[in-house]
Design a protein around this motif. Structure first.
Motif, PDB file in Angstrom:
ATOM      1  N   UNK A 168       2.425 -14.073  -2.093  1.00 16.98           N
ATOM      2  CA  UNK A 168       1.534 -13.436  -3.078  1.00 16.98           C
ATOM      3  C   UNK A 168       0.070 -14.374  -2.852  1.00 16.98           C
ATOM      4  N   UNK A 169       0.026 -15.508  -2.458  1.00 16.84           N
ATOM      5  CA  UNK A 169      -1.119 -16.197  -2.167  1.00 16.84           C
ATOM      6  C   UNK A 169      -1.580 -15.551  -0.876  1.00 16.84           C
ATOM      7  N   UNK A 170      -1.041 -15.441  -0.060  1.00 14.10           N
ATOM      8  CA  UNK A 170      -1.540 -15.015   1.686  1.00 14.10           C
ATOM      9  C   UNK A 170      -2.289 -13.626   0.995  1.00 14.10           C
ATOM     10  N   UNK A 171      -1.966 -12.343   0.706  1.00 13.21           N
ATOM     11  CA  UNK A 171      -2.016 -11.415  -0.031  1.00 13.21           C
ATOM     12  C   UNK A 171      -3.511 -11.461  -0.306  1.00 13.21           C
ATOM     13  N   UNK A 172      -3.805 -12.451  -1.190  1.00 14.71           N
ATOM     14  CA  UNK A 172      -4.851 -12.438  -1.971  1.00 14.71           C
ATOM     15  C   UNK A 172      -4.935 -11.542  -2.897  1.00 14.71           C
ATOM     16  N   UNK A 173      -4.123 -10.362  -2.877  1.00 12.09           N
ATOM     17  CA  UNK A 173      -4.493  -9.625  -4.371  1.00 12.09           C
ATOM     18  C   UNK A 173      -3.516  -9.913  -5.161  1.00 12.09           C
ATOM     19  N   UNK A 174      -4.777  -9.449  -6.581  1.00 16.51           N
ATOM     20  CA  UNK A 174      -3.795  -9.740  -7.585  1.00 16.51           C
ATOM     21  C   UNK A 174      -4.123  -8.749  -8.864  1.00 16.51           C
ATOM     22  N   UNK A 175      -3.424  -8.420  -9.727  1.00 13.88           N
ATOM     23  CA  UNK A 175      -3.919  -7.329 -10.865  1.00 13.88           C
ATOM     24  C   UNK A 175      -4.766  -8.079 -11.555  1.00 13.88           C
ATOM     25  N   UNK A 176      -6.043  -6.714 -11.570  1.00 14.75           N
ATOM     26  CA  UNK A 176      -7.205  -7.733 -12.104  1.00 14.75           C
ATOM     27  C   UNK A 176      -7.495  -8.058 -13.426  1.00 14.75           C
ATOM     28  N   UNK A 192     -13.533  -8.983  -4.714  1.00 15.40           N
ATOM     29  CA  UNK A 192     -13.951  -7.512  -3.942  1.00 15.40           C
ATOM     30  C   UNK A 192     -12.306  -6.995  -4.964  1.00 15.40           C
ATOM     31  N   UNK A 193     -12.612  -5.108  -5.393  1.00 11.38           N
ATOM     32  CA  UNK A 193     -12.047  -4.479  -6.273  1.00 11.38           C
ATOM     33  C   UNK A 193     -11.520  -3.905  -5.373  1.00 11.38           C
ATOM     34  N   UNK A 194     -10.000  -3.413  -5.819  1.00  6.52           N
ATOM     35  CA  UNK A 194      -9.475  -1.972  -5.088  1.00  6.52           C
ATOM     36  C   UNK A 194      -8.335  -1.976  -5.924  1.00  6.52           C
ATOM     37  N   UNK A 195      -7.772  -0.440  -5.229  1.00  5.82           N
ATOM     38  CA  UNK A 195      -6.860   0.030  -6.202  1.00  5.82           C
ATOM     39  C   UNK A 195      -5.208  -0.124  -5.572  1.00  5.82           C
ATOM     40  N   UNK A 196      -3.868  -0.283  -6.357  1.00  4.38           N
ATOM     41  CA  UNK A 196      -2.917  -0.530  -6.264  1.00  4.38           C
ATOM     42  C   UNK A 196      -2.261   0.034  -6.386  1.00  4.38           C
ATOM     43  N   UNK A 197      -1.047   0.995  -5.474  1.00  2.00           N
ATOM     44  CA  UNK A 197      -0.239   1.837  -6.314  1.00  2.00           C
ATOM     45  C   UNK A 197       0.822   1.641  -7.570  1.00  2.00           C
ATOM     46  N   UNK A 198       1.402   0.562  -7.565  1.00  2.00           N
ATOM     47  CA  UNK A 198       1.772  -0.292  -8.315  1.00  2.00           C
ATOM     48  C   UNK A 198       0.669  -0.957  -9.535  1.00  2.00           C
ATOM     49  N   UNK A 204      -8.932  -8.697  -5.205  1.00  2.23           N
ATOM     50  CA  UNK A 204      -9.250  -9.201  -3.389  1.00  2.23           C
ATOM     51  C   UNK A 204     -10.367 -10.470  -3.186  1.00  2.23           C
ATOM     52  N   UNK A 205      -8.672 -11.424  -2.731  1.00  2.00           N
ATOM     53  CA  UNK A 205     -10.128 -12.492  -2.493  1.00  2.00           C
ATOM     54  C   UNK A 205     -10.531 -12.377  -0.832  1.00  2.00           C
ATOM     55  N   UNK A 206     -11.567 -12.686  -1.066  1.00  2.00           N
ATOM     56  CA  UNK A 206     -12.312 -12.585   0.661  1.00  2.00           C
ATOM     57  C   UNK A 206     -12.378 -13.502   1.533  1.00  2.00           C
ATOM     58  N   UNK A 207     -12.981 -12.690   2.619  1.00  2.00           N
ATOM     59  CA  UNK A 207     -12.569 -13.836   3.947  1.00  2.00           C
ATOM     60  C   UNK A 207     -12.877 -14.903   3.862  1.00  2.00           C
TER      61      UNK A 207
END
Length: 291
Positions: A168-176, A192-198, A204-207
């Motif tokens: 999860x940490x490596x992905x850097x993507x978390x529920x809002x 950044x923000x985005x949408x996930x199907x689940x 999303x954490x930036x580079x």
């Protein structure tokens, strides 16, 4: 508190037979591999978490699971077992005074020392990083207080025992909803923000943050491949699971990896007391190496 009769009724209603002997064997395995102490009141917690593994593995009882762990193929399941047991509660900017101290005290001192020594090396270790919110908060703190951070040799080591959390940490993507603790200006600058199907809307954490962090699996009770030294170490809400002997040894090893006058942050419910060694208390759950 449940009466003995209520406890027996609960055990009778359980999907899987789970004896005190089963619990004590699992507790012993956890302690030997992680140093975590599971007291008797954790029995229901252990039952709930390991029951999921029994269902996934199509096992009928805890004795079968113990046989798997102790058998020739047990090494592969040990990882899943530890992942299931370890507690991972975290969020961004948790215990915010630590990050304020890092930015306003540790960073300026380190920059001055780097100027004097002709180096640009700065290292922070997040020990027990869980799903990554802590190291990402450290990264945002560094960017906020060192605008020219890209010109420094700055790195954050993020370690945890739980491989699922590290993924999860490596992905850097978390529920809002988990981004509530991030200041709005930092959210705009580094995420950044985005949408996930689940999970729906996600942050999303930036580079700029990701490039600072190396996520690695590490058992704090095992051998440590890194040599340090670290300017600061975050080891928060980890030692609450250890007995005094284990805690004292861990603090000694952490201190040895700090730079002279380096900093250690521990959790709000933790205290080193007689285990501080060559560390001295400098503020609320903030310790500094004496030399």
């Amino acid at each position: 508190m449940a009466t003995l009769k209520e406890k027996k009724a609960l055990e009778t209603d359980r999907e899987f037979h789970f004896t005190d002997a089963d619990f004590h064997k699992l507790s012993k395995m956890v302690y030997e591999r992680t140093g975590i102490v599971l007291k008797d009141h954790k029995k229901n917690m252990v039952y709930g978490r390991i029951s999921r593994r029994l269902r996934q593995l199509d096992l009928d009882q805890f004795k079968d699971y113990l046989s798997l762990l102790e058998g020739q193929g047990g090494a592969a399941e040990i990882v899943n077992f530890v992942n299931a047991i370890t507690t991972n509660l975290t969020n961004f900017y948790r215990e915010a005074h630590h990050f304020e101290h890092l930015g306003k005290t540790v960073v300026p001192e380190a920059i001055e020392a780097m100027r004097e020594q002709g180096t640009r090396r700065f290292r922070v270790w997040s020990a027990g990083c869980s799903s990554g919110q802590e190291p990402y908060t450290i990264a945002m703190t560094l960017w906020e207080h060192i605008p020219a951070l890209a010109q420094y040799d700055a790195r954050i080591l993020a370690t945890d025992l739980d491989t699922n959390c590290l993924d999860r940490g490596r992905s850097g993507i978390y529920p809002m909803k988990q981004a509530d603790g991030i200041p709005s200006d930092c959210l705009k600058k580094y995420c950044q923000t985005g949408n996930d199907p689940e999970e729906g809307t996600v942050v999303m954490m930036g580079d700029k943050l990701k490039k600072l962090i190396a996520f690695k699996q590490l058992n704090l009770m095992g051998k440590w491949p890194m040599k340090g030294p670290f300017d600061a170490i975050f080891c928060r809400n980890v030692m609450i699971y250890f007995d005094n002997e284990t805690k004292a040894e861990l603090v000694r090893r952490l201190s040895a990896l700090l730079k002279p006058r380096g900093w250690l942050y521990i959790g709000h419910s933790e205290s080193l007391l007689s285990n501080a060694g060559d560390l001295e208390l400098q503020g609320r759950t903030v310790y500094r190496r004496k030399n």
